[in-house]
Scaffold this motif. Structure first.
Motif, PDB file in Angstrom:
ATOM      1  N   GLU A 187       0.837  -1.201   0.000  1.00  0.00           N
ATOM      2  CA  GLU A 187       0.000   0.000   0.000  1.00  0.00           C
ATOM      3  C   GLU A 187       0.878   1.260   0.000  1.00  0.00           C
ATOM      4  OE1 GLU A 187      -3.756  -0.212   2.568  1.00  0.00           O
ATOM      5  OE2 GLU A 187      -2.477   1.177   3.658  1.00  0.00           O
ATOM      6  N   GLN A 190       2.718   1.719  -3.357  1.00  0.00           N
ATOM      7  CA  GLN A 190       1.806   2.180  -4.418  1.00  0.00           C
ATOM      8  C   GLN A 190       1.411   3.642  -4.207  1.00  0.00           C
ATOM      9  OE1 GLN A 190       1.465   0.721  -7.114  1.00  0.00           O
ATOM     10  NE2 GLN A 190       0.791  -1.419  -7.003  1.00  0.00           N
ATOM     11  N   LEU A 191       1.263   4.046  -2.958  1.00  0.00           N
ATOM     12  CA  LEU A 191       0.929   5.459  -2.681  1.00  0.00           C
ATOM     13  C   LEU A 191       2.058   6.352  -3.183  1.00  0.00           C
ATOM     14  CD1 LEU A 191      -0.817   7.663  -1.295  1.00  0.00           C
ATOM     15  CD2 LEU A 191       0.409   7.156   0.829  1.00  0.00           C
ATOM     16  N   ARG A 193       4.295   5.670  -5.501  1.00  0.00           N
ATOM     17  CA  ARG A 193       4.346   5.622  -6.977  1.00  0.00           C
ATOM     18  C   ARG A 193       3.251   6.501  -7.589  1.00  0.00           C
ATOM     19  NH1 ARG A 193       3.618   0.176  -9.318  1.00  0.00           N
ATOM     20  NH2 ARG A 193       5.143   0.463 -10.952  1.00  0.00           N
ATOM     21  N   ALA A 194       2.072   6.481  -6.974  1.00  0.00           N
ATOM     22  CA  ALA A 194       0.954   7.278  -7.497  1.00  0.00           C
ATOM     23  C   ALA A 194       1.275   8.768  -7.435  1.00  0.00           C
ATOM     24  CB  ALA A 194      -0.311   6.972  -6.703  1.00  0.00           C
ATOM     25  N   HIS A 195       2.253   9.113  -6.569  1.00  0.00           N
ATOM     26  CA  HIS A 195       2.674  10.510  -6.467  1.00  0.00           C
ATOM     27  C   HIS A 195       4.026  10.737  -7.122  1.00  0.00           C
ATOM     28  CE1 HIS A 195      -0.609  12.109  -3.942  1.00  0.00           C
ATOM     29  NE2 HIS A 195      -0.765  10.804  -3.732  1.00  0.00           N
ATOM     30  N   ARG A 290      -0.385  -5.862  -6.500  1.00  0.00           N
ATOM     31  CA  ARG A 290      -1.190  -5.538  -7.683  1.00  0.00           C
ATOM     32  C   ARG A 290      -2.590  -5.046  -7.290  1.00  0.00           C
ATOM     33  NH1 ARG A 290      -0.120  -8.439 -12.341  1.00  0.00           N
ATOM     34  NH2 ARG A 290      -1.804  -7.164 -13.152  1.00  0.00           N
ATOM     35  N   PHE A 292      -3.351  -2.930  -5.135  1.00  0.00           N
ATOM     36  CA  PHE A 292      -3.380  -1.498  -4.807  1.00  0.00           C
ATOM     37  C   PHE A 292      -2.978  -0.617  -5.976  1.00  0.00           C
ATOM     38  CE2 PHE A 292      -2.301  -3.879  -0.898  1.00  0.00           C
ATOM     39  CZ  PHE A 292      -3.462  -3.653  -0.193  1.00  0.00           C
ATOM     40  N   GLU A 293      -2.856  -1.268  -7.156  1.00  0.00           N
ATOM     41  CA  GLU A 293      -2.475  -0.511  -8.362  1.00  0.00           C
ATOM     42  C   GLU A 293      -3.617   0.430  -8.727  1.00  0.00           C
ATOM     43  OE1 GLU A 293       0.582  -2.988 -11.048  1.00  0.00           O
ATOM     44  OE2 GLU A 293      -1.535  -3.431 -11.254  1.00  0.00           O
ATOM     45  N   LYS A 294      -3.261   1.584  -9.213  1.00  0.00           N
ATOM     46  CA  LYS A 294      -4.324   2.521  -9.639  1.00  0.00           C
ATOM     47  C   LYS A 294      -4.926   2.085 -10.939  1.00  0.00           C
ATOM     48  CE  LYS A 294      -4.438   6.842  -8.820  1.00  0.00           C
ATOM     49  NZ  LYS A 294      -4.319   8.240  -8.839  1.00  0.00           N
TER      50      LYS A 294
END
Ligand code: NAD
Length: 294
Positions: A187, A190-191, A193-195, A290, A292-294
């Motif tokens: 989690e 992924q957070l 990476r999303a940023h 996977r 938690f992938e956007k």
């Protein structure tokens, strides 16, 4: 060298029995699968015609079976083999089963004049092959000491967790924590990476910070961060999601018997169940990344 009756030659039991043969023990094996028996026969083990035959004239019995019903059935069911085990032998069950079942086995086997320890393992198929498993034992201290004769040829560490059933409790406490750590690490990565953060850079930062943990350090769930781990091999090999799910179920039932609060374990069980239903049951448990992938 000891005479050993080994029952259950699957992904774990097969290589464990093989290591006992390699160490020079006299190993009598039984499994329902002829293919599994053939591999051990080629390595030098004696194939028995039944589980009862496999445990005749031995010093130790080792079982490595899927779940409660298989182990209870083997020892205490209608075809129970306890009668066939020499009174001097020590029974070692290394399957991951409920603590309740382990205590039932201990009571049933000791009532018939034989000794028993629960000795579930940590280390997975890789550890079974390499002979580096950790055995987490419950039972009498003297019996656990005696079991080292065979356990030390299959693993590197032998722990005494406590009385009968304690090995199973310790094992599922560890695996429940592992599931929580893997989900939380996934989690967080992924957070980041999303940023726009690079997962390797973020991992290095967290490894030198207070989020450091085993899943981040040696089993990173983000592909490409570490070599030689399941995440860099399309999540193949390793410890399957469905096996983690089984252990989380055992953690939940154990928690229920002591009315313990395990909200993190319950959430991990929910996440891994959804992940399995999404088709990842036979992938390594780090594939939860996977989810938690956007
Ligand atoms: P597996 O399904 O590969 O092997 C189980 C074996 O038991 C099979 O070969 C099956 O034919 C045999 N079997 C079943 N009932 C039998 C019976 N009545 N008599 C004789 N043989 C019988 O399972 P596995 O991956 O080897 O796991 C074994 C245990 O170890 C499980 O309790 C599992 O939770 C635990 N464990 C597995 C791993 C892992 O990574 N695979 C890691 C730690 C612990």
């Amino acid at each position: 060298m000891a005479r050993v009756g080994f029952i259950g030659l699957g992904n774990m039991g097969g290589p464990m029995a093989l290591n006992l043969v390699k160490a020079g023990h006299d190993v009598q094996v039984f499994d329902l699968s002829p293919t599994a028996l053939e591999t051990l026969a080629q390595a030098g083990a004696t194939v028995a015609a039944s589980a009862a035959d496999a445990v005749a004239n031995v010093d130790f019995v080792v079982s490595m079976l899927p779940a409660d019903k298989h182990v209870i059935g083997l020892y205490l069911g209608e075809q129970g083999i306890v009668d066939a085990i020499p009174k001097s032998a020590l029974v070692i069950d290394s399957s991951t089963i409920s603590a309740e079942a382990a205590r039932e086995l201990a009571a049933g086997i000791t009532a018939q004049g034989r000794r028993f320890i629960d000795a579930p393992v940590s280390g997975g198929v890789g550890g079974a092959k390499a002979g580096t498993l950790t055995f987490i034992c419950g039972g009498e201290a003297a019996d656990i000491e005696e079991a080292r004769t065979v356990l030390e040829h299959m693993g590197k560490n032998v722990f005494k967790a406590g009385a009968h059933g304690a090995g199973q409790v310790a094992k599922i406490c560890n695996n429940m924590l592992l599931a929580v750590l893997m989900a939380g690490t996934s989690e967080a990565l992924q957070l980041g990476r999303a940023h726009g953060l690079d997962a390797k850079v973020l991992s290095d930062i967290m490894l030198q910070s207070s989020g450091r943990n085993w899943t981040l350090e040696v089993y990173n769930p983000c592909p490409g961060v570490l070599e030689g781990v399941p995440s860099s091999n399309d999540y193949n090999g390793g410890f399957l999601v469905d096996l983690m799910l089984k252990d989380l179920g055992l953690a939940q039932s154990t928690a229920a018997t002591s009315a313990s609060a395990t909200p993190m374990g319950d959430m991990a069980a929910k996440l891994f169940a959804e992940h399995s239903e999404a088709g990842f049951g036979s992938k390594d448990f780090s594939s939860i990344f996977r989810k938690f992938e956007k």
